[in-house]
Design an enzyme around this catalytic site. Structure first.
Site, PDB file in Angstrom:
ATOM      1  N   ASN A   6       0.843  -1.177   0.003  1.00  0.00           N
ATOM      2  CA  ASN A   6      -0.149  -0.205  -0.081  1.00  0.00           C
ATOM      3  C   ASN A   6       0.657   1.219   0.079  1.00  0.00           C
ATOM      4  O   ASN A   6       1.724   1.279   0.817  1.00  0.00           O
ATOM      5  CB  ASN A   6      -0.801  -0.006   1.359  1.00  0.00           C
ATOM      6  N   HIS A   9       0.976   6.242   1.840  1.00  0.00           N
ATOM      7  CA  HIS A   9       1.652   7.060   2.605  1.00  0.00           C
ATOM      8  C   HIS A   9       2.971   7.955   1.951  1.00  0.00           C
ATOM      9  O   HIS A   9       3.336   8.594   2.509  1.00  0.00           O
ATOM     10  CB  HIS A   9       2.273   6.291   3.972  1.00  0.00           C
ATOM     11  N   HIS A  42      -5.604   3.507  -1.656  1.00  0.00           N
ATOM     12  CA  HIS A  42      -6.913   4.062  -1.151  1.00  0.00           C
ATOM     13  C   HIS A  42      -6.984   5.339  -1.546  1.00  0.00           C
ATOM     14  O   HIS A  42      -6.425   6.369  -1.121  1.00  0.00           O
ATOM     15  CB  HIS A  42      -6.922   3.816   0.272  1.00  0.00           C
ATOM     16  N   ARG A  44      -9.064   8.463  -1.111  1.00  0.00           N
ATOM     17  CA  ARG A  44     -10.302   8.511  -0.287  1.00  0.00           C
ATOM     18  C   ARG A  44     -10.962   9.842  -0.571  1.00  0.00           C
ATOM     19  O   ARG A  44     -10.741  10.653  -1.397  1.00  0.00           O
ATOM     20  CB  ARG A  44      -9.568   9.093   1.213  1.00  0.00           C
ATOM     21  N   ARG A  48      -7.105  12.856   0.783  1.00  0.00           N
ATOM     22  CA  ARG A  48      -5.871  13.293   1.632  1.00  0.00           C
ATOM     23  C   ARG A  48      -4.734  12.849   1.437  1.00  0.00           C
ATOM     24  O   ARG A  48      -3.634  13.388   1.678  1.00  0.00           O
ATOM     25  CB  ARG A  48      -6.322  12.860   3.207  1.00  0.00           C
ATOM     26  N   GLU A  69      -8.594   0.471  -3.050  1.00  0.00           N
ATOM     27  CA  GLU A  69      -9.438   0.361  -1.830  1.00  0.00           C
ATOM     28  C   GLU A  69     -10.152   1.704  -2.045  1.00  0.00           C
ATOM     29  O   GLU A  69      -9.890   2.791  -2.272  1.00  0.00           O
ATOM     30  CB  GLU A  69      -8.411   0.472  -0.653  1.00  0.00           C
ATOM     31  N   THR A 100      -8.245   3.418   8.392  1.00  0.00           N
ATOM     32  CA  THR A 100      -9.408   2.612   8.179  1.00  0.00           C
ATOM     33  C   THR A 100      -9.729   2.085   9.645  1.00  0.00           C
ATOM     34  O   THR A 100      -9.039   1.301  10.214  1.00  0.00           O
ATOM     35  CB  THR A 100      -9.270   1.458   7.135  1.00  0.00           C
ATOM     36  N   GLU A 150     -10.811  -9.430   2.679  1.00  0.00           N
ATOM     37  CA  GLU A 150      -9.665  -9.185   3.370  1.00  0.00           C
ATOM     38  C   GLU A 150      -9.978  -8.994   4.780  1.00  0.00           C
ATOM     39  O   GLU A 150     -10.612  -7.995   5.262  1.00  0.00           O
ATOM     40  CB  GLU A 150      -8.998  -7.791   2.720  1.00  0.00           C
ATOM     41  N   HIS A 193      -3.769  -4.633   7.374  1.00  0.00           N
ATOM     42  CA  HIS A 193      -3.743  -3.558   8.426  1.00  0.00           C
ATOM     43  C   HIS A 193      -2.864  -3.593   9.693  1.00  0.00           C
ATOM     44  O   HIS A 193      -2.810  -4.762  10.481  1.00  0.00           O
ATOM     45  CB  HIS A 193      -5.251  -3.132   8.692  1.00  0.00           C
TER      46      HIS A 193
HETATM   47  N1  PXP Z   1      -5.703  -3.200   3.928  1.00  0.00           N
HETATM   48  C1  PXP Z   1      -6.680  -2.220   4.119  1.00  0.00           C
HETATM   49  C2  PXP Z   1      -8.377  -2.660   3.457  1.00  0.00           C
HETATM   50  C3  PXP Z   1      -6.473  -0.922   4.586  1.00  0.00           C
HETATM   51  O1  PXP Z   1      -7.446  -0.028   4.603  1.00  0.00           O
HETATM   52  C4  PXP Z   1      -4.936  -0.634   4.694  1.00  0.00           C
HETATM   53  C5  PXP Z   1      -4.834   0.957   5.185  1.00  0.00           C
HETATM   54  O2  PXP Z   1      -5.149   1.746   4.299  1.00  0.00           O
HETATM   55  C6  PXP Z   1      -4.182  -1.617   4.813  1.00  0.00           C
HETATM   56  C7  PXP Z   1      -4.298  -2.986   4.381  1.00  0.00           C
HETATM   57  C8  PXP Z   1      -2.782  -1.335   4.935  1.00  0.00           C
HETATM   58  O3  PXP Z   1      -2.654  -1.187   6.362  1.00  0.00           O
HETATM   59  P1  PXP Z   1      -1.108  -0.586   7.133  1.00  0.00           P
HETATM   60  O4  PXP Z   1      -0.988   0.939   6.413  1.00  0.00           O
HETATM   61  O5  PXP Z   1      -1.549  -0.619   8.278  1.00  0.00           O
HETATM   62  O6  PXP Z   1      -0.187  -1.653   6.833  1.00  0.00           O
END
Ligand code: PXP
Length: 242
Positions: A6, A9, A42, A44, A48, A69, A100, A150, A193
């Site tokens: 992901n 960030h 993602h 959003r 953001r 996402e 999330t 997931e 997550h």
């Molecule tokens: N899976 C989903 C559905 C998420 O919403 C997120 C966070 O955007 C992640 C995985 C990844 O989470 P993390 O950034 O905590 O590794």
């Protein structure tokens, strides 16, 4: 186990200055080059971090699957139908949340989700629901027509951080039961997550036969800042020193 990275960030850092770096598109290409199996991002509603243009370019440029996402809104559905990511993961979204929180309330949104996903599936987009590891939500996901779930590992990660070993074990067992139920119903099983370099090994050891894929963001991007800092400083120094 496959790895989806992901890259949100990277965009978070860029948006902190509303400038052009670091570029999540560039990051996606590096993630691909490093051998990841999937790019997860993602978009959003408040934009953001990831912007629409990032999604467009990433879908155009990367060859590994793209997992979008998004909240189950009409705006997001139209974007998904236009961009056609390989997968859409439906997540709950609240404006004020930092990340999330909690899984999608599939049980409470069954009829809505049933019709919401029809056009996505008709376009050949895999549909996954980000849910709490509870068998009721797994069954509801199947009833609604999802291809995959997931499972939310946030609670596992928090308990791990707090050193609550017996509760970590219980959470693993919950995730195991939800995974088995999903598999028996013919759903693909992913998880993510809060997974980090510290807590992921135990998770994989316990669940590698059930969970096909992990989606990891914050920890990988955080560590890339730390691992890359020395090189970045040295390169900057080389620009200013004779
Ligand atoms: N899976 C989903 C559905 C998420 O919403 C997120 C966070 O955007 C992640 C995985 C990844 O989470 P993390 O950034 O905590 O590794």
């Amino acid at each position: 186990m496959r790895l989806g990275v992901n890259i949100d960030h990277v965009a978070t850092l860029r948006q902190a200055r509303k400038t052009f770096e670091p570029d999540p598109v560039f990051a996606a290409l590096i993630v691909q080059q490093a051998g990841a199996d999937q790019i997860t991002l993602h978009l959003r509603e408040d934009r953001r971090h990831i912007q629409d243009k990032d999604l467009e370019l990433i879908k155009e440029l990367v060859v590994i699957p793209v997992n979008l996402e998004m909240a189950p809104t009409e705006e997001m559905r139209q974007i998904a139908l236009r961009i056609k990511p390989n997968r859409v993961t439906l997540v709950p979204e609240k404006r004020q949340e930092i990340t999330t929180e909690g899984g999608l309330d599939v049980l409470g949104m069954k009829e809505f989700l049933k019709s919401y996903i029809i056009p996505l599936k008709a376009e050949g987009i895999e549909v996954s629901f980000f849910i709490e590891p509870q068998v009721e939500h797994v069954r509801a996901s199947k009833d609604v027509g999802a291809d995959a779930v997931e499972l939310h590992t946030g609670k596992y990660a928090n308990l791990w951080k707090e050193g609550k070993a017996s509760q970590v074990k219980e959470e693993i067992e919950k995730i195991r039961r939800a995974s088995i139920e999903a598999k028996n119903l013919g759903l693909r099983v992913y998880a993510g997550h809060g997974l980090t370099y510290h807590n992921v090994s135990a998770f994989v050891r316990e669940l590698k036969d059930l969970v096909e894929e992990l989606n990891v963001g914050h920890s990988i991007i955080s560590n890339s800042v730390i691992f890359g800092l020395e090189r970045a400083v040295k390169e900057f120094l080389s620009l200013i020193k004779e």
